[in-house]
Design a protein around this motif. Structure first.
Motif, PDB file in Angstrom:
ATOM      1  N   LEU A 118      14.093 -22.946  -1.229  1.00 57.01           N
ATOM      2  CA  LEU A 118      14.665 -24.408  -1.856  1.00 57.01           C
ATOM      3  C   LEU A 118      16.164 -23.896  -2.123  1.00 57.01           C
ATOM      4  CD1 LEU A 118      12.251 -26.207  -3.961  1.00 57.01           C
ATOM      5  CD2 LEU A 118      12.513 -26.473  -1.553  1.00 57.01           C
ATOM      6  N   ALA A 119      17.171 -24.607  -1.560  1.00 54.67           N
ATOM      7  CA  ALA A 119      18.345 -24.306  -1.941  1.00 54.67           C
ATOM      8  C   ALA A 119      19.348 -25.657  -2.349  1.00 54.67           C
ATOM      9  CB  ALA A 119      19.264 -23.989  -0.590  1.00 54.67           C
ATOM     10  N   SER A 120      20.012 -25.444  -3.184  1.00 54.36           N
ATOM     11  CA  SER A 120      20.934 -26.490  -3.664  1.00 54.36           C
ATOM     12  C   SER A 120      22.386 -26.291  -3.248  1.00 54.36           C
ATOM     13  CB  SER A 120      20.896 -26.623  -5.191  1.00 54.36           C
ATOM     14  OG  SER A 120      21.740 -27.950  -5.643  1.00 54.36           O
ATOM     15  N   ASN A 121      23.012 -27.405  -2.465  1.00 57.66           N
ATOM     16  CA  ASN A 121      24.178 -27.360  -1.948  1.00 57.66           C
ATOM     17  C   ASN A 121      24.981 -27.938  -3.261  1.00 57.66           C
ATOM     18  OD1 ASN A 121      26.492 -26.964  -0.223  1.00 57.66           O
ATOM     19  ND2 ASN A 121      26.552 -29.520  -0.555  1.00 57.66           N
ATOM     20  N   ASN A 139      12.335 -17.954  -4.749  1.00 61.41           N
ATOM     21  CA  ASN A 139      12.565 -18.656  -3.898  1.00 61.41           C
ATOM     22  C   ASN A 139      13.737 -19.699  -4.113  1.00 61.41           C
ATOM     23  OD1 ASN A 139      11.304 -17.428  -1.865  1.00 61.41           O
ATOM     24  ND2 ASN A 139       9.399 -18.476  -1.755  1.00 61.41           N
ATOM     25  N   ILE A 140      14.461 -19.757  -4.945  1.00 55.53           N
ATOM     26  CA  ILE A 140      15.443 -20.821  -5.082  1.00 55.53           C
ATOM     27  C   ILE A 140      17.080 -19.999  -5.029  1.00 55.53           C
ATOM     28  CG2 ILE A 140      16.627 -22.091  -7.034  1.00 55.53           C
ATOM     29  CD1 ILE A 140      13.823 -23.133  -6.452  1.00 55.53           C
ATOM     30  N   VAL A 141      17.851 -20.543  -4.179  1.00 59.25           N
ATOM     31  CA  VAL A 141      19.255 -20.075  -4.093  1.00 59.25           C
ATOM     32  C   VAL A 141      20.151 -21.036  -4.193  1.00 59.25           C
ATOM     33  CG1 VAL A 141      18.525 -18.207  -2.698  1.00 59.25           C
ATOM     34  CG2 VAL A 141      19.199 -20.206  -1.565  1.00 59.25           C
ATOM     35  N   GLY A 142      21.340 -20.938  -4.282  1.00 57.41           N
ATOM     36  CA  GLY A 142      22.347 -22.094  -4.045  1.00 57.41           C
ATOM     37  C   GLY A 142      23.025 -21.809  -2.726  1.00 57.41           C
TER      38      GLY A 142
END
Ligand code: 3HC
Length: 298
Positions: A118-121, A139-142
Motif C-alpha cells: 500500500l502506497a500513499s501519494n 508493506n507501506i511506503v510513500g
C-alpha cells in the motif's frame, strides 16, 4: 539477487489529477490498472480524460495508436475498493487530507491481500502516521509523484523504519519500469523536494507581498535568469495554493522553522477559494488550463 516481488497489477484510489496521471503512466508501461473513485461518473470521466491525453500523444507519434485506442476498455474504473484485493501495489492518491487518507488506507488494509503493497501519494504527510495501526507496516511506503505526472520524471519513494527491503525494492523496480527516476527518502515532512522547494516558493510570495515587483516580473526573473521552465508563482498555481499551505503547515509543525510558515498572502488566497489553476484564480487568472492574466496585489 533482488528480493523484490514483481509488480503486475496496480490499483489507484482517487482519479483526480495525480491519480489519473499515475493510471496513465502505469497503463502505458503495460500494467493492469484498476482506478477507483467514489462515484462511477467521476471515474468514467477520468478514464475518458486519460484516453484523450493518450490520443494526443499518439497523434504526436509518441505512443502506439493501439494503446491509446484500447485505454478506455483496458483501464478498469470502479467505485469498489474491494476490486483491488488482489493488486500487487495499490496507490492511494486522494485529496491531501490526513483523515481521509488514513480512512482509505485502513479500508484497503482490510480488503487487500497481505502481500499487497500500500502506497500513499502525498506531498508532506507522514507515511508512518498514515500507516500506523495497519496490519502491514512492512508493506507501506510513500510514493510522491510530481505534477504533471506524465511529464515529470521523479518519484520520491518514502520508507518508514518498518518498510521491508523487499517492498522497497519492488516499488523502486516499478518506478523504473514506468520510466521514472526513483529517489528513496526517509519519512520526514516534505521528504526532499518540498523540504527545499517550499521555502523558495514562499519567498516568492513574500517578495510579491512586499511589493518588490509584480507577479509576472518575479516569474520572468526565474524563467529568464535561472532557466526555470515556469516561474515560482505560476508553479504555486499549478501545485495548488491549498496544497502548499497544508504542506507548509506540516513542515512548520515538524521543523519549527519559520521558513516553512505559509505567508499571509498565500493563506488569504486560500481563505477566499483562490487555489490556483484548479479554481481558475491564484496568482494568475485562468481560463481552463490557459494562463490568462497576472493579478495585481498592491
Ligand atoms: N499534462 C500532460 N502534458 C502536459 C501538461 C500536463 N498537465 N502540461 C504540459 N504538458 C506537455 C505539453 O503538451 C507539451 O508537450 P509537447 O512537447 O509534446 O508539445 C509539453 O508538456 C510542454 O508544454 P508547454 O509547451 O505547454 O509548456 P512548457 O514548456 O512551459 O511546459 C511544464 C509545461 C511541463 C508544466 C513545464 O513548465 C514544467 O516542467 N514546469 C515545472 C513543473 C514542476 O516543477 N512540477 C513539480 C511541481 S512540485 C510537485 O508536484 C510536488 C507537490 O507535492 C507540490
Amino acid at each position: 539477487m533482488s528480493k523484490a516481488k514483481p509488480i503486475k497489477s496496480i490499483g489507484i484510489v482517487g482519479s483526480g489529477v495525480m491519480g489519473r496521471g499515475i493510471a496513465q503512466v502505469s497503463y502505458t508501461a503495460g500494467y493492469q490498472v484498476i482506478l477507483v473513485d467514489k462515484e462511477q461518473e467521476i471515474v468514467d470521466s477520468s478514464i475518458k480524460r486519460i484516453e484523450n491525453s493518450l490520443l494526443k500523444l499518439s497523434q504526436k507519434g509518441r505512443l502506439d495508436q493501439k494503446l491509446a485506442d484500447e485505454a478506455a476498455s483496458k483501464i478498469v474504473g470502479t467505485t469498489e475498493l474491494s476490486s483491488l484485493s488482489q493488486c500487487d501495489l495499490v496507490i492511494e492518491a486522494v485529496f491531501e487530507n490526513e483523515e481521509i487518507k488514513k480512512t482509505i488506507l485502513k479500508e484497503l488494509d482490510q480488503v487487500c491481500s497481505q502481500q499487497t503493497i500500500l502506497a500513499s501519494n502525498t506531498s508532506s504527510l507522514s507515511i508512518s502516521k498514515l500507516g500506523s495501526g495497519l496490519s502491514r507496516m512492512e508493506n507501506i511506503v510513500g510514493m510522491h509523484f510530481f505534477n504533471p505526472v506524465p511529464i515529470m520524471n521523479l518519484v520520491e519513494i518514502v520508507k518508514t523504519v518498518k518498510t521491508s527491503t523487499q517492498a522497497l525494492e519492488s516499488v523502486v523496480e516499478f518506478v523504473k519500469s514506468i520510466q521514472k527516476k526513483p529517489v528513496v527518502v526517509r519519512d520526514q515532512a516534505g521528504f526532499v523536494v518540498n523540504y527545499i522547494l517550499t521555502p523558495f516558493l514562499f519567498d516568492a510570495v513574500k517578495a510579491l507581498s512586499q511589493g518588490l515587483c509584480t507577479v509576472e516580473e518575479i516569474d520572468n526573473a526565474f524563467r529568464f535568469g535561472c532557466g526555470h521552465p515556469m516561474g515560482p508563482l505560476a508553479l504555486c498555481d499549478m501545485i495548488g495554493l491549498d496544497i502548499l499551505v497544508t504542506a507548509g503547515n506540516k513542515m512548520f509543525e515538524e521543523y519549527h522553522d519559520q521558513k516553512y510558515a505559509p505567508p499571509p498572502l498565500l493563506k488569504r488566497l486560500v481563505d477566499v477559494g483562490d487555489f490556483g489553476i484548479k479554481s481558475g484564480r491564484g496568482f494568475y487568472q485562468y481560463t481552463g488550463m490557459e494562463k490568462k492574466e497576472p493579478r495585481q496585489f498592491c
